[in-house]
Design a protein around this motif. Structure first.
Motif, PDB file in Angstrom:
ATOM      1  N   SER A   7       5.142   2.166  -2.065  1.00 61.53           N
ATOM      2  CA  SER A   7       4.896   0.740  -1.917  1.00 61.53           C
ATOM      3  C   SER A   7       6.189  -0.011  -1.607  1.00 61.53           C
ATOM      4  O   SER A   7       7.232   0.245  -2.219  1.00 61.53           O
ATOM      5  N   HIS A  65       0.825  -1.201   0.000  1.00 57.21           N
ATOM      6  CA  HIS A  65       0.000   0.000   0.000  1.00 57.21           C
ATOM      7  C   HIS A  65       0.864   1.258   0.000  1.00 57.21           C
ATOM      8  O   HIS A  65       1.874   1.316   0.689  1.00 57.21           O
ATOM      9  N   GLU A  66       0.454   2.275  -0.764  1.00 55.70           N
ATOM     10  CA  GLU A  66       1.057   3.594  -0.627  1.00 55.70           C
ATOM     11  C   GLU A  66       0.449   4.239   0.612  1.00 55.70           C
ATOM     12  O   GLU A  66      -0.721   4.014   0.938  1.00 55.70           O
TER      13      GLU A  66
END
Length: 118
Positions: free
Chosen positions: A87, A54-55
Motif C-alpha cells: 500500500s 490498494h495492495e
C-alpha cells in the motif's frame, strides 16, 4: 448462475484507459483481477509515478518493462516475472516492447475500475 464465476477475455467489457491502453476486470466482493494491455510501446520514458492504498500483485503475461518502485533502482521484467506492491508505494513502468500485458490483482477493490451496468 454460472456467468457469475467466469469471464471470457473476448467478451469482457473493455475500458480504454488512454490511447493504446485497454483494461478488462473481474472481481468478487473483496478481490479484483485486472488485465491491462498496452499497445503503445516501446515508450521512450517511464509513465508518471502513481500510488494507491490498494495492495497489488502482478504477473507479466507478455512483453518487457522496466519497473520502478519506491526509491529502488529500476528492474527489468519480462513475460513470466511477477512483482508485488505494498500500500502507498510509488511505482511506475516503462514499456520496452510493442505489446505488454500485465495481470494485476488488487485488494481492496479498485472501485474506480468497476464498470456500472455491464
Amino acid at each position: 448462475m454460472l456467468a457469475d464465476y467466469f469471464q471470457k477475455y473476448e467478451d469482457a467489457a473493455v475500458t480504454k484507459v488512454a490511447e493504446g491502453i485497454e483494461r478488462r476486470i473481474i472481481h468478487t466482493d473483496h478481490l479484483m483481477l485486472v488485465v491491462v494491455d498496452f499497445y503503445d510501446g516501446p515508450t521512450t520514458s517511464a509513465d508518471p509515478f502513481h500510488q494507491h492504498v490498494h495492495e497489488q500483485v502482478s504477473f507479466m503475461a507478455e512483453g518487457e518493462v522496466l519497473l520502478w518502485a519506491g526509491d529502488e533502482e529500476p528492474v527489468h521484467l519480462k513475460a513470466g516475472d511477477m512483482f508485488a506492491m505494498k500500500s502507498d508505494v510509488p511505482h511506475t513502468i516503462q514499456r520496452l516492447t510493442k505489446h505488454v500485458r500485465i495481470i494485476d490483482c488488487f485488494t481492496p477493490l479498485r472501485e474506480e475500475f468497476i464498470i456500472i451496468d455491464r
